[in-house]
Design a protein around this motif. Sequence first.
Motif, PDB file in Angstrom:
ATOM      1  N   THR A 256      -5.952  15.945  -3.116  1.00 42.34           N
ATOM      2  CA  THR A 256      -4.811  15.860  -2.208  1.00 42.34           C
ATOM      3  C   THR A 256      -5.299  15.661  -0.778  1.00 42.34           C
ATOM      4  O   THR A 256      -5.997  16.504  -0.220  1.00 42.34           O
ATOM      5  CB  THR A 256      -3.941  17.131  -2.301  1.00 42.34           C
ATOM      6  OG1 THR A 256      -4.773  18.291  -2.149  1.00 42.34           O
ATOM      7  CG2 THR A 256      -3.234  17.193  -3.642  1.00 42.34           C
ATOM      8  N   PHE A 257      -4.923  14.519  -0.198  1.00 43.24           N
ATOM      9  CA  PHE A 257      -5.351  14.159   1.151  1.00 43.24           C
ATOM     10  C   PHE A 257      -4.122  13.790   1.987  1.00 43.24           C
ATOM     11  O   PHE A 257      -3.184  13.174   1.470  1.00 43.24           O
ATOM     12  CB  PHE A 257      -6.291  12.950   1.124  1.00 43.24           C
ATOM     13  CG  PHE A 257      -7.393  13.023   0.109  1.00 43.24           C
ATOM     14  CD1 PHE A 257      -8.207  14.146   0.025  1.00 43.24           C
ATOM     15  CD2 PHE A 257      -7.618  11.978  -0.772  1.00 43.24           C
ATOM     16  CE1 PHE A 257      -9.217  14.224  -0.915  1.00 43.24           C
ATOM     17  CE2 PHE A 257      -8.633  12.037  -1.714  1.00 43.24           C
ATOM     18  CZ  PHE A 257      -9.432  13.163  -1.795  1.00 43.24           C
ATOM     19  N   ALA A 258      -4.149  14.133   3.253  1.00 44.21           N
ATOM     20  CA  ALA A 258      -3.068  13.753   4.163  1.00 44.21           C
ATOM     21  C   ALA A 258      -3.648  13.268   5.475  1.00 44.21           C
ATOM     22  O   ALA A 258      -4.632  13.822   5.977  1.00 44.21           O
ATOM     23  CB  ALA A 258      -2.123  14.925   4.415  1.00 44.21           C
ATOM     24  N   ALA A 259      -3.029  12.226   6.026  1.00 41.65           N
ATOM     25  CA  ALA A 259      -3.337  11.772   7.382  1.00 41.65           C
ATOM     26  C   ALA A 259      -2.004  11.576   8.084  1.00 41.65           C
ATOM     27  O   ALA A 259      -1.188  10.754   7.660  1.00 41.65           O
ATOM     28  CB  ALA A 259      -4.131  10.468   7.362  1.00 41.65           C
ATOM     29  N   SER A 287      -6.941   0.616   9.027  1.00 36.78           N
ATOM     30  CA  SER A 287      -6.613   0.526   7.604  1.00 36.78           C
ATOM     31  C   SER A 287      -7.862   0.410   6.732  1.00 36.78           C
ATOM     32  O   SER A 287      -7.904   0.964   5.625  1.00 36.78           O
ATOM     33  CB  SER A 287      -5.687  -0.663   7.360  1.00 36.78           C
ATOM     34  OG  SER A 287      -6.296  -1.872   7.790  1.00 36.78           O
ATOM     35  N   LYS A 288      -8.882  -0.292   7.191  1.00 37.19           N
ATOM     36  CA  LYS A 288     -10.100  -0.434   6.387  1.00 37.19           C
ATOM     37  C   LYS A 288     -10.752   0.921   6.148  1.00 37.19           C
ATOM     38  O   LYS A 288     -11.246   1.208   5.050  1.00 37.19           O
ATOM     39  CB  LYS A 288     -11.088  -1.382   7.058  1.00 37.19           C
ATOM     40  CG  LYS A 288     -12.341  -1.661   6.211  1.00 37.19           C
ATOM     41  CD  LYS A 288     -13.274  -2.645   6.900  1.00 37.19           C
ATOM     42  CE  LYS A 288     -14.449  -2.988   5.991  1.00 37.19           C
ATOM     43  NZ  LYS A 288     -15.225  -1.802   5.571  1.00 37.19           N
ATOM     44  N   LYS A 367       0.155  -4.093  10.010  1.00 38.49           N
ATOM     45  CA  LYS A 367      -0.957  -3.202   9.689  1.00 38.49           C
ATOM     46  C   LYS A 367      -0.891  -2.735   8.234  1.00 38.49           C
ATOM     47  O   LYS A 367      -1.920  -2.541   7.583  1.00 38.49           O
ATOM     48  CB  LYS A 367      -0.955  -2.004  10.635  1.00 38.49           C
ATOM     49  CG  LYS A 367      -1.333  -2.355  12.069  1.00 38.49           C
ATOM     50  CD  LYS A 367      -2.729  -2.952  12.138  1.00 38.49           C
ATOM     51  CE  LYS A 367      -3.146  -3.302  13.548  1.00 38.49           C
ATOM     52  NZ  LYS A 367      -4.515  -3.900  13.593  1.00 38.49           N
ATOM     53  N   LEU A 368       0.330  -2.547   7.722  1.00 40.99           N
ATOM     54  CA  LEU A 368       0.458  -2.198   6.304  1.00 40.99           C
ATOM     55  C   LEU A 368      -0.034  -3.336   5.417  1.00 40.99           C
ATOM     56  O   LEU A 368      -0.565  -3.098   4.320  1.00 40.99           O
ATOM     57  CB  LEU A 368       1.910  -1.866   5.975  1.00 40.99           C
ATOM     58  CG  LEU A 368       2.444  -0.544   6.516  1.00 40.99           C
ATOM     59  CD1 LEU A 368       3.923  -0.398   6.175  1.00 40.99           C
ATOM     60  CD2 LEU A 368       1.663   0.643   5.967  1.00 40.99           C
ATOM     61  N   PHE A 372      -2.533  -2.675   2.364  1.00 39.70           N
ATOM     62  CA  PHE A 372      -2.236  -3.051   0.990  1.00 39.70           C
ATOM     63  C   PHE A 372      -3.258  -4.052   0.455  1.00 39.70           C
ATOM     64  O   PHE A 372      -3.652  -3.989  -0.713  1.00 39.70           O
ATOM     65  CB  PHE A 372      -0.824  -3.626   0.895  1.00 39.70           C
ATOM     66  CG  PHE A 372       0.272  -2.617   1.130  1.00 39.70           C
ATOM     67  CD1 PHE A 372       0.013  -1.253   1.086  1.00 39.70           C
ATOM     68  CD2 PHE A 372       1.569  -3.028   1.413  1.00 39.70           C
ATOM     69  CE1 PHE A 372       1.013  -0.321   1.310  1.00 39.70           C
ATOM     70  CE2 PHE A 372       2.582  -2.109   1.629  1.00 39.70           C
ATOM     71  CZ  PHE A 372       2.296  -0.748   1.584  1.00 39.70           C
ATOM     72  N   ALA A 373      -3.684  -4.980   1.312  1.00 37.46           N
ATOM     73  CA  ALA A 373      -4.711  -5.938   0.876  1.00 37.46           C
ATOM     74  C   ALA A 373      -6.007  -5.215   0.532  1.00 37.46           C
ATOM     75  O   ALA A 373      -6.702  -5.575  -0.431  1.00 37.46           O
ATOM     76  CB  ALA A 373      -4.954  -6.978   1.974  1.00 37.46           C
ATOM     77  N   GLY A 374      -6.340  -4.197   1.314  1.00 33.18           N
ATOM     78  CA  GLY A 374      -7.543  -3.412   1.027  1.00 33.18           C
ATOM     79  C   GLY A 374      -7.429  -2.674  -0.289  1.00 33.18           C
ATOM     80  O   GLY A 374      -8.385  -2.645  -1.086  1.00 33.18           O
TER      81      GLY A 374
END
Length: 591
Positions: A256-259, A287-288, A367-368, A372-374
Motif C-alpha cells: 500500500t503506497f500513497a502520494a 510521472s516517470k 501529465k496523466l 499511463f504510457a509509462g
Amino acid sequence: MRLLDGTVKPEVTWPQGRAWPASGLRDGSDLAPYDSAGPPYIARVRLGEVFTREERLSLVAPAGSSYRYALTVPDGGRLRFGVGVLDTTAKGGSLQLQVRVGDPGSEGKIVYDRNVAGEVPGKWFDEEVDLAPWNGKRIDLQFIAPPADSPDLVGAWSAPHIFVAPKAAPARPNVVWISLDTLRADHLSSYGYGRPTTPTLDALAARGLRFSTAISQAPWTRPSHRSMLSGVYPASRGGLNPPKISEVLYRNGYQTFAATGGGQVDSTLGFDRGFEIFRVWDWIHESKKVVDWTRARAELPFFLFLHCYEIHEPYTHTSFAQGLPAGRLSGTFSKDIFNQLRKRFSPEEKEYAKALYDSDIAFTDGKLAELFAGFESAGMFENSIVIVTSDHGEQFWEHGSWGHGQNLYDHQIHIPLLVYLPKSVRQELTLAGKGKALTQGVIDDQVELVDLYPTLLELLHIPLPAAVNGRSLVSMLQGGGSLPAREAFSEHTNVHDHEQKSLRTPRFKFILSIPRRNKWAKNETFELYDLKRDPGEQIDLAPGLAARVAELRAKLGTIMEGGANERDEEVPANIDEDLKKQLKALGYIGN
C-alpha cells in the motif's frame, strides 16, 4: 514475507535508558497489530521537508538497538528495506545500520553496512540484499544499530520484507486510484464540455467505464476523501466506523503506497492509515519516477493512491486563456486575487478565470498521458484496476460566488468517475454475468463515491470488514442491469452559520439548511430543484411542493440520525508547522 505485519515477531534489544524519540514518529498500530514487550519499536517514521516529506512503517533504530528474526529463506529470496536517519539536534558522529544473516543463534555475517548519519537527513534510501546463499535454510536475520558515539541519533529500517522476483504478473490485480482535486464533471470533454480539456481521460473512458452521474459526499477536500476511502458519509455515519480501504488491502496481502499533495490529505489528518509508505509529493510533474518506483515493487499486488492539487487554485496554466480579454487578471487566479479585487469581476474576467481552470485541467491530463504510457510500457496497465475521480468540483459564479466548499449544488458535488478494468477482471465479470458483463461504456445510474469501497473489495474477492454506507456496484457490472434507485447523500461539514445536507434523486435535488450559529435564523430552510428541467438549480420549487419536501426531509432525518454535527475545521487545532505551511499554500490560511 513482510516483517512488520505481525506474522513474524523479532527478539528486540533496546538501549538501556534510551528515551523514545520525541518527534518524527507516528503511530503505526493499524499496520503492525501485535503487542510488543518494551518500547513501541514499530512506528511510522517521517523524513523530509514540508512539501516532500515521506512516512514509512519502520523499525526504529537508535544506537544500541537490534532486531533478530528467525525465519526460513524462500528459494530466490531477496531482502528489501529502506534506511534513513531522523533529523535530530545531534550534530556529527556516526550511526551504523547493519544487516546480519547466519545460522540460528549465531552472530551472523554482515551483508549490509552503512553510516546513515553521514547521509542527507530527511531522505530515505532503498536497499536490497540477495539471500541466495541461504535459500531454503532456517536463519536468524538481524537488523542492528551498534552503540555509537552520538547516542541521540535515531535511524530507521523501513518496511523490511523478503520477496521472490515473480516470473509473471501477480495473480491479483493492482489498484491505481487517482484523485484529481477540484475537478468538476462537466468540464471534461467526455462529459460534453465544449473545450478539449481531457483527451487522455476521454481515451481511458473509451477503454473502460464512465459513470455519468457520480456524486461526492462533501464539497471540499478532507471530508470527501475521508468518505471515499472509508465508504461512509462524512458526519452522518450512523455509528459506522470501518477501516480505510488501504488498511483492508494491506491486511489482505497488498502493498500500500500513497502520494498526495498533503494539505487536507496529509498524514497528520489520518490519511496515512493503512499505507506502508505515504509521501507528500508533487508526483504529477514526475510521472516517470512514479512508474519506475512502482515497477521496482511489483513482486506483490499493490494499491497505489495518487492525489494532486494541480487543478486546485491557484490556477497557473494559460493554454485556453491566451487571446481572451483578461481585464485585471493576468495569467493566474487564486483566493488572494479573488479577495484583493473585492470579489467583484466583469463577465470577461470571469470567463478568463474559467479558461485558466480549464488550462489546469488540460495540463494535468497531459501529465496523466505520460503516466499511463509509462504504465503501459512497463506492462502494469493490463493487470491494474484504474480509478480516476475527484473529491469535489468548483463554482464559477453560478450561485453568486467562486470556489468550492460553500454549498451542495451540482457544480460542487457532481464529479467525474472513470474505471478501467484489466482483462482478468473483465473475463471474470463476463463469466459471472453469463456473457452480459458491462466492462465498457457509459453508466447513467446515479452512484456515490462511497460506493467505490465495497465495489473494489468485491472485485478483489475481499470480504467487507464492516458495514458501510456505500453499496457494491458489481452486480450491475455483471450485467444485472440497474440497481434499485437510491438517493445520493451529501453534506457540508465545514459549518459556519448553517449546516447543509442534500439528497439527490435522478430527477430532484433537495437541500436542507440547519441553523447552527446564526442567532437570527431559528428554523430549517429547504430548497428543491428539478434537475431535468433546471440543471443549473436556479428555480427553487420547495415553496410549492410541501409534500415532496416533507418526504425528502424525513429521508434525510433517517440518514442523519446518530451523526455528528460539530464543525469540521478547515484549519484544525494543534497541527504542526509543516501542515500549516501546506494549508497556507492552498489558500486555507492567511486570506
